[in-house]
Design a protein around this motif. Structure first.
Motif, PDB file in Angstrom:
ATOM      1  N   TRP A  92      -4.883  54.713  -5.634  1.00  0.00           N
ATOM      2  CA  TRP A  92      -4.139  53.629  -4.918  1.00  0.00           C
ATOM      3  C   TRP A  92      -3.780  52.537  -6.121  1.00  0.00           C
ATOM      4  N   ASN A  93      -4.439  52.198  -6.830  1.00  0.00           N
ATOM      5  CA  ASN A  93      -4.210  50.838  -7.489  1.00  0.00           C
ATOM      6  C   ASN A  93      -2.833  51.005  -8.505  1.00  0.00           C
ATOM      7  N   SER A  94      -2.671  52.123  -8.924  1.00  0.00           N
ATOM      8  CA  SER A  94      -1.141  52.519  -9.392  1.00  0.00           C
ATOM      9  C   SER A  94      -0.125  52.613  -8.733  1.00  0.00           C
ATOM     10  N   PHE A  95      -0.493  53.523  -7.566  1.00  0.00           N
ATOM     11  CA  PHE A  95       0.847  54.178  -6.872  1.00  0.00           C
ATOM     12  C   PHE A  95       0.810  53.558  -5.511  1.00  0.00           C
ATOM     13  N   HIS A  96      -0.200  53.195  -4.851  1.00  0.00           N
ATOM     14  CA  HIS A  96       0.022  52.721  -3.424  1.00  0.00           C
ATOM     15  C   HIS A  96       0.286  53.827  -2.636  1.00  0.00           C
ATOM     16  N   CYS A  97       1.410  53.554  -1.879  1.00  0.00           N
ATOM     17  CA  CYS A  97       2.271  54.552  -1.128  1.00  0.00           C
ATOM     18  C   CYS A  97       3.205  55.343  -2.009  1.00  0.00           C
ATOM     19  N   ASN A  98       3.756  54.849  -3.124  1.00  0.00           N
ATOM     20  CA  ASN A  98       4.646  55.493  -3.553  1.00  0.00           C
ATOM     21  C   ASN A  98       4.122  56.633  -4.628  1.00  0.00           C
ATOM     22  N   GLU A  99       5.213  57.639  -4.715  1.00  0.00           N
ATOM     23  CA  GLU A  99       5.074  58.608  -5.598  1.00  0.00           C
ATOM     24  C   GLU A  99       3.789  59.434  -5.432  1.00  0.00           C
ATOM     25  N   ILE A 100       2.872  59.260  -4.123  1.00  0.00           N
ATOM     26  CA  ILE A 100       1.892  60.236  -3.949  1.00  0.00           C
ATOM     27  C   ILE A 100       2.460  61.485  -3.491  1.00  0.00           C
ATOM     28  N   ASP A 101       2.243  62.534  -4.311  1.00  0.00           N
ATOM     29  CA  ASP A 101       2.542  63.853  -4.053  1.00  0.00           C
ATOM     30  C   ASP A 101       1.845  64.872  -4.841  1.00  0.00           C
ATOM     31  N   GLU A 102       1.943  66.254  -4.341  1.00  0.00           N
ATOM     32  CA  GLU A 102       1.295  67.212  -5.109  1.00  0.00           C
ATOM     33  C   GLU A 102       1.267  67.374  -6.486  1.00  0.00           C
ATOM     34  N   LYS A 103       2.604  67.076  -7.088  1.00  0.00           N
ATOM     35  CA  LYS A 103       2.653  67.200  -8.512  1.00  0.00           C
ATOM     36  C   LYS A 103       1.939  66.218  -9.201  1.00  0.00           C
ATOM     37  N   LEU A 104       1.756  64.593  -8.579  1.00  0.00           N
ATOM     38  CA  LEU A 104       1.030  63.689  -9.399  1.00  0.00           C
ATOM     39  C   LEU A 104      -0.253  64.306  -9.272  1.00  0.00           C
ATOM     40  N   ILE A 105      -0.893  64.821  -8.299  1.00  0.00           N
ATOM     41  CA  ILE A 105      -2.216  64.921  -8.258  1.00  0.00           C
ATOM     42  C   ILE A 105      -2.742  66.145  -8.949  1.00  0.00           C
ATOM     43  N   ARG A 106      -2.013  67.186  -9.062  1.00  0.00           N
ATOM     44  CA  ARG A 106      -2.195  68.322  -9.952  1.00  0.00           C
ATOM     45  C   ARG A 106      -2.043  67.797 -11.446  1.00  0.00           C
ATOM     46  N   ASP A 107      -1.021  66.957 -11.876  1.00  0.00           N
ATOM     47  CA  ASP A 107      -0.977  66.659 -13.088  1.00  0.00           C
ATOM     48  C   ASP A 107      -2.041  65.727 -13.593  1.00  0.00           C
ATOM     49  N   THR A 108      -2.639  64.816 -12.743  1.00  0.00           N
ATOM     50  CA  THR A 108      -3.747  63.982 -12.890  1.00  0.00           C
ATOM     51  C   THR A 108      -4.922  64.882 -13.005  1.00  0.00           C
ATOM     52  N   ALA A 109      -5.277  65.897 -12.374  1.00  0.00           N
ATOM     53  CA  ALA A 109      -6.229  66.915 -12.526  1.00  0.00           C
ATOM     54  C   ALA A 109      -6.294  67.355 -13.886  1.00  0.00           C
ATOM     55  N   ASP A 110      -5.220  67.923 -14.232  1.00  0.00           N
ATOM     56  CA  ASP A 110      -5.062  68.338 -15.400  1.00  0.00           C
ATOM     57  C   ASP A 110      -5.165  67.353 -16.599  1.00  0.00           C
ATOM     58  N   ILE A 111      -4.860  66.298 -16.573  1.00  0.00           N
ATOM     59  CA  ILE A 111      -5.033  65.100 -17.635  1.00  0.00           C
ATOM     60  C   ILE A 111      -6.499  64.693 -17.520  1.00  0.00           C
ATOM     61  N   LEU A 112      -7.047  64.714 -16.651  1.00  0.00           N
ATOM     62  CA  LEU A 112      -8.434  64.263 -16.497  1.00  0.00           C
ATOM     63  C   LEU A 112      -9.202  65.254 -17.506  1.00  0.00           C
ATOM     64  N   VAL A 113      -8.736  66.519 -17.332  1.00  0.00           N
ATOM     65  CA  VAL A 113      -9.599  67.497 -18.248  1.00  0.00           C
ATOM     66  C   VAL A 113      -8.902  67.583 -19.591  1.00  0.00           C
ATOM     67  N   SER A 114      -7.905  67.432 -19.986  1.00  0.00           N
ATOM     68  CA  SER A 114      -7.169  67.633 -21.156  1.00  0.00           C
ATOM     69  C   SER A 114      -7.745  66.270 -21.846  1.00  0.00           C
ATOM     70  N   SER A 115      -7.646  65.146 -21.437  1.00  0.00           N
ATOM     71  CA  SER A 115      -8.006  64.001 -22.166  1.00  0.00           C
ATOM     72  C   SER A 115      -9.572  63.762 -22.495  1.00  0.00           C
ATOM     73  N   GLY A 116     -10.282  64.841 -21.920  1.00  0.00           N
ATOM     74  CA  GLY A 116     -11.615  64.482 -22.095  1.00  0.00           C
ATOM     75  C   GLY A 116     -12.344  63.623 -21.161  1.00  0.00           C
ATOM     76  N   LEU A 117     -11.780  63.000 -20.138  1.00  0.00           N
ATOM     77  CA  LEU A 117     -12.491  61.997 -19.469  1.00  0.00           C
ATOM     78  C   LEU A 117     -13.304  62.722 -18.262  1.00  0.00           C
ATOM     79  N   ALA A 118     -13.067  63.919 -17.923  1.00  0.00           N
ATOM     80  CA  ALA A 118     -13.700  64.769 -17.073  1.00  0.00           C
ATOM     81  C   ALA A 118     -15.118  64.940 -17.710  1.00  0.00           C
TER      82      ALA A 118
END
Length: 417
Positions: free
Chosen positions: A41-67
């Motif tokens: 929500w904070n960054s996107f609200h109702c904009n750009e919410i789609d499957e690619k964003l969520i998949r990419d975010t999941a991947d970055i949570l892992v690759s960045s070490g945040l997970a």
């Protein structure tokens, strides 16, 4: 827009009776430490919410070490649904945004070692989506559907609630229906109540949920007044309370510490604004530290695809995260206050005490934390470790002083005897 409340004795007795009848076993997931993760929500609200964003975010949570730091819940906020299937009545994920479907998306999130979060509202529709997207009156059906998708976390909002608020009893009963529905699925689902602090959820939500929002929506501002967030005390936020500054939310949560613990649940101070435009790096660090020591859930709200090094360094500060996830689970409380210009927050840890020196002023300030205010004595000598710099800085007896805490900044230390 918020209703005035008069707490009559008879009503208080009734509410207490109703709420006390709910056992701990009726929570849809076992109690544990504050949740950590990411929300759209904070960054996107109702904009750009789609499957690619969520998949990419999941991947970055892992690759960045945040997970690996602990941020494991990945939650899709409002505007994921286009309505309901006219035949079955089931919620439908917007086919343009999520062509593979939510079960497939959840499987990808799980394949990355993360947990899948979804959003709805305890009303007839969600706050920003089409009609008939809310879960009021459809709790069992929606909970069953989410469980079939592999959902692990529900953020449950308060929009379009058909006037079912105004007393603790009304709000409790409305939110309890979803708690019961989640429990009936047999799937452990973290239940995050988001009713903006309306009807004092810290008094009753521990019986049915894992965390509860205490204020209106956060905004990326240190202390700039917002015409949409005029409330200054706990419990007076209502529909339309948005863009609440960091200091406004902090002030509303002071005094709510007794309602939070591993055996109760957590006061949710809303998602983090670290990494979003609107605050200096020092203010973002202060925001993160205060949320961590108050034991708020730590839910990232930034665009991980464009995260810079300074943002990642704050979010991945393991020794500060460790305070938030300390097994003792005692929120820091305000122990010293100089006219809301400088403040000291402190709380016990399993292996010491955490102390935060906060300078809310616009000029540097000398701040002293007195040991006798934080559970030690004026003769106690303690080892001092700076948790942000990850540096042992010596010992202190009776008090700990920093001569010049910079404006809008914090010093966070651990004291060990």
């Amino acid at each position: 827009m918020h209703l005035a409340r008069t707490h009559l004795l008879s009503l208080a007795t009734l509410v207490g009776s109703v709420i006390s009848s709910v056992t701990a076993q009726q929570k849809p997931i076992e109690r544990h430490l504050p949740a950590m993760g990411w929300n759209s929500w904070n960054s996107f609200h109702c904009n750009e919410i789609d499957e690619k964003l969520i998949r990419d975010t999941a991947d970055i949570l892992v690759s960045s070490g945040l997970a690996a730091v602990g941020y494991t819940y990945l939650t899709i906020d409002d505007c994921w649904s286009s309505g309901r299937d006219p035949k079955t009545g089931d919620l439908v994920a917007d086919p343009k945004k999520f062509p593979s479907g939510m079960a497939s998306l959840g499987a990808h999130i799980h394949s990355r070692g993360l947990k899948f979060g979804i959003y709805s509202s305890a009303g007839t529709r969600t706050c920003n989506a089409p009609a008939d997207t809310g879960s009021l009156g459809r709790e069992a059906q929606d909970a069953k559907l989410w469980a079939s998708w592999g959902v692990d976390y529900l953020k449950y909002d308060n929009c379009f609630n058909e006037g079912q608020y105004g007393t603790e009893e009304k709000s409790f009963e409305r939110y309890k229906k979803m708690a019961d529905a989640l429990l009936a699925t047999g799937r452990p689902i973290y239940y995050s109540l988001c009713n903006w602090g309306q009807d004092f959820p810290w008094k009753w939500a521990s019986k049915i949920g894992n965390s509860w929002r205490t204020t209106g929506d956060i905004g990326p501002s240190w202390n700039t007044p917002s015409p949409y967030c005029k409330c200054t005390v706990a419990g007076c936020d209502a529909y339309g309370s948005v863009n609440c500054p960091i200091m406004n939310i902090l002030d509303k949560n002071i005094g709510l510490e007794p309602y939070a613990s591993p055996t109760l649940g957590w006061n949710d101070m809303d998602m983090l604004e670290v990494g979003n435009a609107g605050m200096t790096t020092a203010e973002q660090l202060s925001h993160f530290v205060l949320w961590a020591v108050m034991k708020s859930p730590l839910i990232l709200g930034n665009d991980l695809r464009t995260m810079d090094k300074a943002t990642r360094t704050i979010l991945a500060a393991r020794e500060i995260v460790a305070v938030n996830q300390d097994p003792l689970g005692v929120p820091a409380r305000l122990v010293q206050d100089w006219g809301k210009r400088q403040q000291v927050f402190a709380g016990p840890l399993v292996d010491g005490h955490v102390v935060v020196l906060l300078n809310r002023d616009s000029v540097p300030a000398k701040i002293t934390a007195s040991f006798d205010k934080i559970g030690l004595t004026s003769t106690t000598t303690a080892r001092v470790r700076d948790l942000w710099r990850r540096l042992d800085i010596g010992t202190a007896t009776g008090s700990f002083t920093v001569d010049a805490v910079l404006p809008h900044s914090v010093i966070i230390v651990k004291l060990q005897v």
